[in-house]
Design a protein around this motif. Sequence first.
Motif, PDB file in Angstrom:
ATOM      1  N   THR A 152      40.838  48.644  21.857  1.00 43.46           N
ATOM      2  CA  THR A 152      41.693  47.704  21.116  1.00 43.46           C
ATOM      3  C   THR A 152      42.868  47.211  21.961  1.00 43.46           C
ATOM      4  OG1 THR A 152      43.113  49.460  20.239  1.00 43.46           O
ATOM      5  CG2 THR A 152      41.131  48.910  18.987  1.00 43.46           C
ATOM      6  N   PHE A 153      43.125  47.883  23.094  1.00 48.37           N
ATOM      7  CA  PHE A 153      44.240  47.595  24.001  1.00 48.37           C
ATOM      8  C   PHE A 153      45.602  47.845  23.351  1.00 48.37           C
ATOM      9  CE2 PHE A 153      40.694  44.758  25.246  1.00 48.37           C
ATOM     10  CZ  PHE A 153      40.346  45.421  26.405  1.00 48.37           C
ATOM     11  N   GLY A 154      45.618  48.640  22.316  1.00 49.02           N
ATOM     12  CA  GLY A 154      46.874  49.094  21.739  1.00 49.02           C
ATOM     13  C   GLY A 154      47.480  50.156  22.646  1.00 49.02           C
ATOM     14  N   THR A 155      48.787  50.078  22.857  1.00 51.68           N
ATOM     15  CA  THR A 155      49.472  50.990  23.779  1.00 51.68           C
ATOM     16  C   THR A 155      50.598  51.717  23.056  1.00 51.68           C
ATOM     17  OG1 THR A 155      48.969  49.542  25.654  1.00 51.68           O
ATOM     18  CG2 THR A 155      50.722  51.155  25.959  1.00 51.68           C
ATOM     19  N   GLU A 156      50.669  53.018  23.278  1.00 53.24           N
ATOM     20  CA  GLU A 156      51.710  53.842  22.668  1.00 53.24           C
ATOM     21  C   GLU A 156      52.509  54.516  23.786  1.00 53.24           C
ATOM     22  OE1 GLU A 156      51.591  56.719  18.870  1.00 53.24           O
ATOM     23  OE2 GLU A 156      50.551  57.551  20.619  1.00 53.24           O
ATOM     24  N   TYR A 207      56.927  54.232  20.766  1.00 49.52           N
ATOM     25  CA  TYR A 207      56.912  52.766  20.777  1.00 49.52           C
ATOM     26  C   TYR A 207      55.456  52.292  20.868  1.00 49.52           C
ATOM     27  CZ  TYR A 207      61.636  53.976  22.298  1.00 49.52           C
ATOM     28  OH  TYR A 207      62.887  54.538  22.389  1.00 49.52           O
ATOM     29  N   LYS A 208      55.102  51.349  20.007  1.00 52.36           N
ATOM     30  CA  LYS A 208      53.739  50.810  20.020  1.00 52.36           C
ATOM     31  C   LYS A 208      53.787  49.322  20.342  1.00 52.36           C
ATOM     32  CE  LYS A 208      50.510  52.124  17.275  1.00 52.36           C
ATOM     33  NZ  LYS A 208      49.656  52.359  16.095  1.00 52.36           N
ATOM     34  N   LEU A 209      52.930  48.911  21.242  1.00 58.82           N
ATOM     35  CA  LEU A 209      52.856  47.488  21.588  1.00 58.82           C
ATOM     36  C   LEU A 209      51.409  47.097  21.823  1.00 58.82           C
ATOM     37  CD1 LEU A 209      52.502  47.390  24.983  1.00 58.82           C
ATOM     38  CD2 LEU A 209      54.854  48.132  24.822  1.00 58.82           C
ATOM     39  N   SER A 210      51.152  45.796  21.724  1.00 60.78           N
ATOM     40  CA  SER A 210      49.783  45.294  21.876  1.00 60.78           C
ATOM     41  C   SER A 210      49.561  44.787  23.285  1.00 60.78           C
ATOM     42  CB  SER A 210      49.524  44.158  20.880  1.00 60.78           C
ATOM     43  OG  SER A 210      49.637  44.632  19.555  1.00 60.78           O
ATOM     44  N   GLY A 211      48.545  45.331  23.928  1.00 60.77           N
ATOM     45  CA  GLY A 211      48.176  44.857  25.250  1.00 60.77           C
ATOM     46  C   GLY A 211      47.081  43.813  25.160  1.00 60.77           C
ATOM     47  N   GLU A 212      46.554  43.418  26.316  1.00 64.67           N
ATOM     48  CA  GLU A 212      45.480  42.427  26.359  1.00 64.67           C
ATOM     49  C   GLU A 212      44.368  42.911  27.288  1.00 64.67           C
ATOM     50  OE1 GLU A 212      46.394  38.242  26.613  1.00 64.67           O
ATOM     51  OE2 GLU A 212      48.528  38.637  26.239  1.00 64.67           O
ATOM     52  N   ASN A 213      43.237  42.237  27.177  1.00 62.06           N
ATOM     53  CA  ASN A 213      42.077  42.598  27.975  1.00 62.06           C
ATOM     54  C   ASN A 213      42.344  42.322  29.454  1.00 62.06           C
ATOM     55  OD1 ASN A 213      39.531  42.950  29.121  1.00 62.06           O
ATOM     56  ND2 ASN A 213      38.499  42.183  27.297  1.00 62.06           N
ATOM     57  N   PRO A 214      42.246  43.336  30.300  1.00 61.17           N
ATOM     58  CA  PRO A 214      42.545  43.150  31.731  1.00 61.17           C
ATOM     59  C   PRO A 214      41.578  42.228  32.447  1.00 61.17           C
ATOM     60  CG  PRO A 214      41.573  45.301  31.362  1.00 61.17           C
ATOM     61  CD  PRO A 214      41.830  44.716  30.004  1.00 61.17           C
ATOM     62  N   ILE A 215      40.413  42.002  31.861  1.00 63.45           N
ATOM     63  CA  ILE A 215      39.410  41.163  32.511  1.00 63.45           C
ATOM     64  C   ILE A 215      39.862  39.712  32.607  1.00 63.45           C
ATOM     65  CG2 ILE A 215      38.063  40.426  30.490  1.00 63.45           C
ATOM     66  CD1 ILE A 215      35.543  41.135  32.170  1.00 63.45           C
ATOM     67  N   ASP A 216      40.839  39.329  31.738  1.00 62.66           N
ATOM     68  CA  ASP A 216      41.345  37.950  31.742  1.00 62.66           C
ATOM     69  C   ASP A 216      42.379  37.707  32.834  1.00 62.66           C
ATOM     70  OD1 ASP A 216      39.771  37.338  29.509  1.00 62.66           O
ATOM     71  OD2 ASP A 216      41.323  38.024  28.111  1.00 62.66           O
ATOM     72  N   PHE A 217      42.873  38.775  33.463  1.00 64.09           N
ATOM     73  CA  PHE A 217      43.902  38.634  34.499  1.00 64.09           C
ATOM     74  C   PHE A 217      43.257  38.079  35.779  1.00 64.09           C
ATOM     75  CE2 PHE A 217      47.398  39.772  37.272  1.00 64.09           C
ATOM     76  CZ  PHE A 217      48.506  39.703  36.418  1.00 64.09           C
ATOM     77  N   PRO A 218      43.910  37.096  36.426  1.00 65.14           N
ATOM     78  CA  PRO A 218      43.321  36.493  37.643  1.00 65.14           C
ATOM     79  C   PRO A 218      43.062  37.530  38.729  1.00 65.14           C
ATOM     80  CG  PRO A 218      45.220  35.227  36.885  1.00 65.14           C
ATOM     81  CD  PRO A 218      45.195  36.487  36.081  1.00 65.14           C
ATOM     82  N   LYS A 219      42.022  37.297  39.501  1.00 63.19           N
ATOM     83  CA  LYS A 219      41.694  38.202  40.592  1.00 63.19           C
ATOM     84  C   LYS A 219      42.723  38.091  41.715  1.00 63.19           C
ATOM     85  CE  LYS A 219      36.695  38.446  39.884  1.00 63.19           C
ATOM     86  NZ  LYS A 219      35.360  38.219  40.505  1.00 63.19           N
TER      87      LYS A 219
END
Length: 378
Positions: free
Chosen positions: A94-98, A106-118
């Motif tokens: 889910t890319f949820g981070t604690e 502290y809880k925050l929402s992360g994102e899918n790392p596959i979308d990050f540029p190479k």
Amino acid sequence: MKFIVSSSVLLKQLSAINGVVATNPIVPILENFLFKLEDDVLTVTASDLQTTMITNIAVESSEKGAIAIPAKLLLDTLRGLPEQPITFNVNTETFGTEILTDNGRYKLSGENPIDFPKIPAVNRSLSVEISSDALLSAINNTVFATSTDDLRPAMTGVYLQLTDENATFVATDGHRLIRYRRSDINSPSNSSMIIPRKALTLLKASLPEAAPVKAEFSQSNASFTFAGSPAGSTQMICRLIDERFPDFENAIPVNNPNVMTIGRTDMLNSLKRIMIYANRTTHQIRLSLKTNSLTISAEDLDYSNEANEKLLCDYDGDPLEIGFNAKFLTEMLNNLSAKMLSFEMSAPNRAGLIIPADKEENEDILMLVMPVMLNTYA
């Protein structure tokens, strides 16, 4: 994915690469740090597509995984924490981070790392080792004179020319030109490239003291790698400017019979006082030179303001009156550390040269500044 890291170490390393993160990037994922965990090493990447910074941090973990975490939210959280070990728990589905601390969660929402540029590859066609002090001095003496005009992209970076004898760094915005040369930096093969201003500014902010920097260059990219702290290393990769740099050597006047030698601090302080009275648009000041005497003056006819000061100097040449942009002149003197300066001039309509009379070993500095016409007070 789980790891434990020192809050102060993480904050320091993230702050060193945070300058790359754009406020409103074209690609939204670039508002994030890319975290990659492999065993006990956390690799954090920040990018704006043109420049990428990577830092490695030692952590406590035996796991693998990746996530993109909002940069601003994470940094704001870390800045408010005292030094302590903190635990990151990441749900890789889910890319949820604690984030767990001694007395908070502290809880925050992360994102899918596959979308990050190479990360761009540097083919390493040329590799040079430079001391951080030498590189920092080269950046300090040149980057301020780069152009901010995107219509002249070649001038928005610093030109680097490497030979087997020395390295020459050149910056110009069309009104002034800085040529900074070091004999303690050289390359087995001749090469030249233009490094963007933003990349050098970020490098300047993150370079450690008295540490070796490994510089690698390919046809389109440059990479600088150094140990940011005992806790980890840092790498910056930037895209080089693919433009033709102006022929700077032909712009430097060679016959300058009028030479003034003066204390840098005395002239700089006088310029700062006099430029208050200069026209706010042109920033024009007048230098009147006679035997052993320099008069600096300015006037603003719009407000009937004027000022002048007389300074002692060592002047060898004909009486001369020449105008300069005080803003450019003070910025150039501010970036020098020499106690004494030599001004070499030929005529009121020709560029003047500023050369430090005393300088560090292994370095050669030449600053060129274009004059302004004295009959153009506005």
